[in-house]
Design an enzyme around this catalytic site. Structure first.
Site, short mmCIF file in Angstrom:
data_model
loop_
_atom_site.label_atom_id
_atom_site.label_comp_id
_atom_site.label_asym_id
_atom_site.label_seq_id
_atom_site.Cartn_x
_atom_site.Cartn_y
_atom_site.Cartn_z
N HIS A 1 36.82 26.89 72.39
CA HIS A 1 37.24 27.11 73.77
C HIS A 1 36.99 25.76 74.64
O HIS A 1 37.89 25.78 75.56
CB HIS A 1 36.15 28.16 74.20
CG HIS A 1 36.55 29.40 73.55
ND1 HIS A 1 37.67 30.00 73.47
CD2 HIS A 1 35.50 30.40 72.94
CE1 HIS A 1 37.40 31.38 72.80
NE2 HIS A 1 36.33 31.40 72.50
N LEU B 1 53.65 22.50 91.15
CA LEU B 1 53.27 23.31 89.83
C LEU B 1 52.48 24.42 90.38
O LEU B 1 51.35 24.04 90.75
CB LEU B 1 52.89 22.80 88.75
CG LEU B 1 52.36 23.53 87.51
CD1 LEU B 1 53.62 24.31 86.77
CD2 LEU B 1 51.48 23.03 86.61
N ASP C 1 46.14 30.90 72.09
CA ASP C 1 45.43 31.64 70.80
C ASP C 1 45.01 30.70 69.82
O ASP C 1 45.56 29.52 69.45
CB ASP C 1 46.31 32.49 70.33
CG ASP C 1 45.77 33.31 69.45
OD1 ASP C 1 44.57 33.85 69.30
OD2 ASP C 1 46.53 34.28 68.74
#
Length: 258
Positions: A55, A149, A38
């Site tokens: 972004h 991962l 966020d």
């Protein structure tokens, strides 16, 4: 203010703002970390830049955090990339966000493959543009043999819809005679969720100082440790993640027991 719940001071000789991986307990690394990324827009606004610049900067943070998560030994990193509510944003911003997966994976896929990272997507295909889906599906296919991962992007994801979707499928299976209503319990419910292949998150991180869950993994985070920081997502870095894990390791997880 919050700064990850850490005071800027040394405690027992350890400066919590200058942690290294060796300062973490290797036997208590959270297996599944979920992050609400966020603050991209507010970061950009503070700098007099358009929201899309935030972004794009946030995309760089994904790269760094994924590297650190892999190095630390986290097994699953679930990133809240685009929610079912984000369609309400201005059309030009939505379009930019739909282009980001393609841009990110074009730049980073080779390194993800080299680092043995497996890309996954969790969400609902409807509404997503074809080029967005194609980019993600290509990354999923090219990394499916990797064993390190799991980098799991929650894309067009909303937890309330996920739960409704699961209930509908359970009802269908009951009506079809595949299961009985008496078999419905938490374990069975888990098998109908989009996270059925993963353990529940051990740690949930939210950036930007907001203290909300925002329709993210509502069922799965029943006993997840929560960690908040005032840092906007583009400011989040290796040190931030190490602080979150260190704080997680100082907590006692009792799951309702003593």
């Amino acid at each position: 203010m919050l700064k990850g719940l850490f005071a800027k001071k040394k405690e027992n000789g350890l400066d919590k703002n200058k942690l290294n991986i060796k300062d973490l307990d290797p036997l208590n690394i959270p297996k599944h970390v979920a992050i609400i990324m966020d603050g991209n827009g507010r970061w950009a606004k503070q700098k007099g830049l358009p929201r899309i610049a935030g972004h794009r900067e946030g995309m760089k943070t994904i790269r760094e955090v994924a590297r650190v998560a892999n190095e630390v030994g986290i097994k699953i990193l679930t990133l809240y990339a685009f929610s079912t509510e984000n369609w309400k944003r201005p059309q030009d911003e939505v379009k930019f966000l739909m282009d980001l997966p393609q841009e990110f994976l074009r730049k980073e896929l080779d390194e993800l493959i080299e680092q043995n990272v497996q890309v996954k997507m969790m969400g609902f295909d409807q509404q997503l543009p074809e080029h967005t889906l194609n980019a993600v599906h290509e990354a999923v296919e090219k990394t499916k043999q990797n064993t390190g991962l799991i980098l799991n992007f929650a894309l067009n994801y909303g937890s309330r819809y996920e739960i409704i979707y699961a209930i509908r499928n359970i009802v269908d299976d009951v009506l079809a005679g595949n299961i009985s209503k008496d078999e419905i319990d938490e374990k069975l419910m888990n098998q109908y969720l989009l996270t059925k292949s993963y353990p529940d998150p051990d740690l949930l991180i939210r950036t930007s100082g907001e203290l909300r869950i925002s329709n993210f993994l509502l069922w799965q985070i029943a006993y997840t440790e929560l960690w908040y920081t005032d840092e906007f997502w583009p400011e989040f870095n290796k040190q931030s993640l190490l602080q979150a894990i260190y704080e997680y390791q100082q907590r006692s997880r009792r799951f309702g027991s003593l």
